[in-house]
Design a protein around this motif. Structure first.
Motif, PDB file in Angstrom:
ATOM      1  N   GLU A   1     -10.098 -12.536  -3.285  1.00 39.90           N
ATOM      2  CA  GLU A   1      -8.670 -12.436  -3.600  1.00 39.90           C
ATOM      3  C   GLU A   1      -8.165 -11.001  -3.561  1.00 39.90           C
ATOM      4  OE1 GLU A   1      -5.497 -14.127  -6.917  1.00 39.90           O
ATOM      5  OE2 GLU A   1      -7.635 -14.575  -7.094  1.00 39.90           O
ATOM      6  N   GLU A   2      -8.947 -10.072  -4.118  1.00 37.40           N
ATOM      7  CA  GLU A   2      -8.527  -8.665  -4.133  1.00 37.40           C
ATOM      8  C   GLU A   2      -8.462  -8.101  -2.715  1.00 37.40           C
ATOM      9  OE1 GLU A   2      -7.393  -6.820  -6.664  1.00 37.40           O
ATOM     10  OE2 GLU A   2      -7.477  -8.709  -7.753  1.00 37.40           O
ATOM     11  N   GLU A   3      -9.458  -8.468  -1.910  1.00 35.79           N
ATOM     12  CA  GLU A   3      -9.486  -8.017  -0.512  1.00 35.79           C
ATOM     13  C   GLU A   3      -8.295  -8.581   0.253  1.00 35.79           C
ATOM     14  OE1 GLU A   3     -10.631  -6.410   3.184  1.00 35.79           O
ATOM     15  OE2 GLU A   3     -11.110  -5.855   1.111  1.00 35.79           O
ATOM     16  N   ALA A   4      -7.953  -9.847  -0.032  1.00 38.15           N
ATOM     17  CA  ALA A   4      -6.826 -10.493   0.648  1.00 38.15           C
ATOM     18  C   ALA A   4      -5.506  -9.783   0.313  1.00 38.15           C
ATOM     19  CB  ALA A   4      -6.748 -11.962   0.246  1.00 38.15           C
TER      20      ALA A   4
ATOM     21  N   ARG B   1      -5.175  -6.620  -0.623  1.00 35.03           N
ATOM     22  CA  ARG B   1      -5.225  -5.300   0.031  1.00 35.03           C
ATOM     23  C   ARG B   1      -4.869  -5.433   1.509  1.00 35.03           C
ATOM     24  NH1 ARG B   1      -8.020  -2.374   3.349  1.00 35.03           N
ATOM     25  NH2 ARG B   1      -9.399  -4.111   3.838  1.00 35.03           N
ATOM     26  N   LEU B   2      -5.419  -6.482   2.142  1.00 37.92           N
ATOM     27  CA  LEU B   2      -5.187  -6.705   3.567  1.00 37.92           C
ATOM     28  C   LEU B   2      -3.721  -7.047   3.836  1.00 37.92           C
ATOM     29  CD1 LEU B   2      -6.858  -6.723   6.175  1.00 37.92           C
ATOM     30  CD2 LEU B   2      -7.174  -9.181   5.869  1.00 37.92           C
TER      31      LEU B   2
ATOM     32  N   PHE C   1      -9.037  -1.634  13.145  1.00 42.51           N
ATOM     33  CA  PHE C   1     -10.284  -2.247  13.630  1.00 42.51           C
ATOM     34  C   PHE C   1     -11.333  -2.403  12.529  1.00 42.51           C
ATOM     35  CE2 PHE C   1      -8.884  -1.429  18.057  1.00 42.51           C
ATOM     36  CZ  PHE C   1      -9.206  -2.669  18.585  1.00 42.51           C
ATOM     37  N   ASN C   2     -11.249  -1.621  11.478  1.00 39.33           N
ATOM     38  CA  ASN C   2     -12.154  -1.824  10.338  1.00 39.33           C
ATOM     39  C   ASN C   2     -11.870  -3.174   9.679  1.00 39.33           C
ATOM     40  OD1 ASN C   2     -13.543   0.746  10.371  1.00 39.33           O
ATOM     41  ND2 ASN C   2     -11.636   1.669   9.661  1.00 39.33           N
ATOM     42  N   ASP C   3     -10.584  -3.496   9.545  1.00 42.71           N
ATOM     43  CA  ASP C   3     -10.182  -4.785   8.967  1.00 42.71           C
ATOM     44  C   ASP C   3     -10.564  -5.932   9.909  1.00 42.71           C
ATOM     45  OD1 ASP C   3      -8.874  -3.447   6.791  1.00 42.71           O
ATOM     46  OD2 ASP C   3      -7.240  -2.992   8.171  1.00 42.71           O
TER      47      ASP C   3
ATOM     48  N   LYS D   1      -1.650  -3.965   3.938  1.00 45.00           N
ATOM     49  CA  LYS D   1      -1.857  -3.196   5.174  1.00 45.00           C
ATOM     50  C   LYS D   1      -1.115  -3.842   6.347  1.00 45.00           C
ATOM     51  CE  LYS D   1      -5.480  -0.912   6.209  1.00 45.00           C
ATOM     52  NZ  LYS D   1      -6.833  -0.507   6.656  1.00 45.00           N
ATOM     53  N   ILE D   2      -1.123  -5.179   6.377  1.00 40.89           N
ATOM     54  CA  ILE D   2      -0.441  -5.891   7.469  1.00 40.89           C
ATOM     55  C   ILE D   2       1.061  -5.641   7.389  1.00 40.89           C
ATOM     56  CG2 ILE D   2       0.116  -8.186   8.371  1.00 40.89           C
ATOM     57  CD1 ILE D   2      -2.720  -9.058   7.417  1.00 40.89           C
ATOM     58  N   GLN D   3       1.607  -5.704   6.177  1.00 43.58           N
ATOM     59  CA  GLN D   3       3.043  -5.485   5.989  1.00 43.58           C
ATOM     60  C   GLN D   3       3.469  -4.095   6.459  1.00 43.58           C
ATOM     61  OE1 GLN D   3       3.606  -6.244   1.831  1.00 43.58           O
ATOM     62  NE2 GLN D   3       3.230  -8.447   2.038  1.00 43.58           N
ATOM     63  N   LYS D   4       2.592  -3.111   6.283  1.00 42.95           N
ATOM     64  CA  LYS D   4       2.898  -1.732   6.689  1.00 42.95           C
ATOM     65  C   LYS D   4       2.445  -1.450   8.119  1.00 42.95           C
ATOM     66  CE  LYS D   4       2.409   0.055   1.967  1.00 42.95           C
ATOM     67  NZ  LYS D   4       1.610   0.934   1.074  1.00 42.95           N
ATOM     68  N   ASN D   5       2.001  -2.506   8.817  1.00 45.41           N
ATOM     69  CA  ASN D   5       1.497  -2.378  10.185  1.00 45.41           C
ATOM     70  C   ASN D   5       0.306  -1.412  10.257  1.00 45.41           C
ATOM     71  OD1 ASN D   5       1.691  -3.393  12.806  1.00 45.41           O
ATOM     72  ND2 ASN D   5       2.742  -1.555  13.540  1.00 45.41           N
TER      73      ASN D   5
END
Length: 440
Positions: free
Chosen positions: A312-315, A317-318, A329-331, A321-325
């Motif tokens: 859940e925490e990783e989701a 965080r991800l 490649f690490n993700d 990051k997606i919202q900020k574009n």
């Protein structure tokens, strides 16, 4: 798993396609084909006959609604009866002792030792158990070593007494050890034996009597087909086990054991082994297995596997990051690793309704992500974090470093860019729908 049976059953139901109603003649013709399909899958003859007789009785007793075609009704009836044939309800382990004790039994080569490790790993991870594995195979030289290696891999201690030839005493001593050190689960791995070996059968009876296990599981290789059912009957007469474990269900098996064993011994199938990896173990769900046999997929199990890998925490965080574009490649690599942890790729794909048949003859290699991973690992930390810097010179270097072509590198970059755009659109769309609710 069950590919041939699924195909044969689908052909059987086609007999009813286009029929306006169910009649004794077309039902008899369909079920004759169904019975042949079951027998070819190595299902016990009495079980196959009783099954088709029950389906016939229920089919002829049905009033077909105008919205339901005869072939669809027949699939529904067969699905319900397949579920009942395999036990109906999902059978849980009853582990009430302190410590709870599981005794493993089965033939030589059935996969008991490997399954003992898989079960310990699963109960440790999912049920927060503190297991102790016990090596009671005093005959096979490598048995203790095999269990010890498995224990190291899953970080579970193994109790053994090198040089001892008394498995009953080893099991009793292990239980004392468990009580003294606070282990709440003891899994006793025993020597493989033949049902006709009187001395060995007496020995496992003595172990069971001495330790009084919460669960006695009979492990059987599903690839042995009808022999597996006969052996289960003989073992059950001596041990009165609580449940069955079918191993190697991912192999070239016709599935007859899974469909026959519940009826013949009147004991539930509790687990199935679906591969060599230590996470290749599934609780047996009769209704879901019926879905898969009839080509309906198994979306519930697929979702459960995905949830096991969900953080859940990783989701969260991800998502940010997606919202900020800033999805990089690490993700992307982390997502690939999560998918790989879920299991065999072809098996995962076959759980999606309608996909199993489409990919039946397609070989999906577990190394399908290998070239993608190689390309990403050949990037510098800056390139992984900022893909926009990947110019022609860098791409050429990455292709050489990963053992791929420039075309493969370009293709991955294009796919990555499309994925990033799509993920941003989906996330933005969700946020947009949430905003009006938040204002209220």
């Amino acid at each position: 798993m069950f590919d041939n049976l699924s195909e044969r059953l689908e052909r059987s139901f086609k007999i009813l396609k286009g029929e306006g109603k169910i009649t004794e003649i077309n039902v008899a013709e369909t079920l004759k084909d169904v019975r042949k399909a079951l027998l070819d899958a190595d299902v016990n003859y009495k079980v196959a006959k009783s099954f088709t007789d029950t389906v016939k009785e229920k089919a002829l007793g049905q009033n077909v609604l105008t919205a339901v075609k005869p072939s669809q009704l027949m699939v529904k009836i067969v699905h319900d009866e397949l579920t009942a044939l395999m036990g109906g309800e999902t059978a849980e382990l009853e582990l009430n002792g302190r410590p709870a004790i599981i005794l493993m039994s089965g033939l030589q080569g059935s996969g008991k030792t490997t399954f003992s490790g898989k079960l310990a790993r699963m109960l440790k991870a999912k049920k927060n158990r503190k297991p102790l594995l016990v090596a009671c195979d005093v005959y096979r030289p490598a048995a203790v070593d095999q269990l010890t290696v498995l224990g190291e891999q899953i970080e579970v201690p193994v109790y053994s007494e090198p040089g001892s030839k008394d498995p009953v005493q080893i099991a009793l001593n292990a239980i004392h050890e468990a009580k003294a050190k606070g282990y709440d689960l003891v899994i006793v791995d025993t020597a493989g034996r033949l049902a006709i070996d009187e001395q060995m059968m007496n020995e496992i009876e003595a172990i069971k009597k001495a330790i009084n296990p919460d669960e006695t599981l009979f492990v059987v290789d599903s690839m042995t087909g009808q022999d597996a059912v006969n052996t289960a009957r003989e073992f059950n007469e001596r041990l009165d086990f609580n449940g069955v474990v079918l191993t190697k269900l991912d192999g070239d098996t016709r599935g007859g054991a899974a469909l026959s064993i519940r009826t013949v011994v009147n004991k539930p199938i509790k687990f199935v082994g679906t591969g060599e990896k230590l996470d290749a173990i599934d609780q047996f769900h009769p209704a879901r297995m019926a879905d898969r046999i009839l080509g309906m997929g198994d979306i519930v199990s697929l979702v459960e596997r995905a949830q096991e890998q969900y953080d859940e925490e990783e989701a969260k965080r991800l998502q940010k990051k997606i919202q900020k574009n800033q999805f990089d490649f690490n993700d992307f690599l982390a997502q690939i690793h999560q998918i790989k942890k879920m299991g065999n790729l072809k098996e995962l794909a076959s759980m999606i309704p309608g996909v199993g048949k489409a990919i039946k003859d397609i070989d999906i290699d577990d190394n399908a992500f290998k070239s993608i991973e190689a390309i990403i690992y050949s990037m510098t930390p800056e390139e992984r974090t900022h893909p926009e810097v990947l110019n022609g010179t860098r791409r050429t270097r990455i292709a050489k470093g990963s053992g791929t072509t420039i075309q493969e590198v370009n293709r991955l970059l294009k796919q990555f860019d499309q994925t990033r755009k799509m993920m941003k659109m989906v996330t933005s769309s969700k946020m947009g729908k949430m905003m009006p609710k938040m204002k209220k």
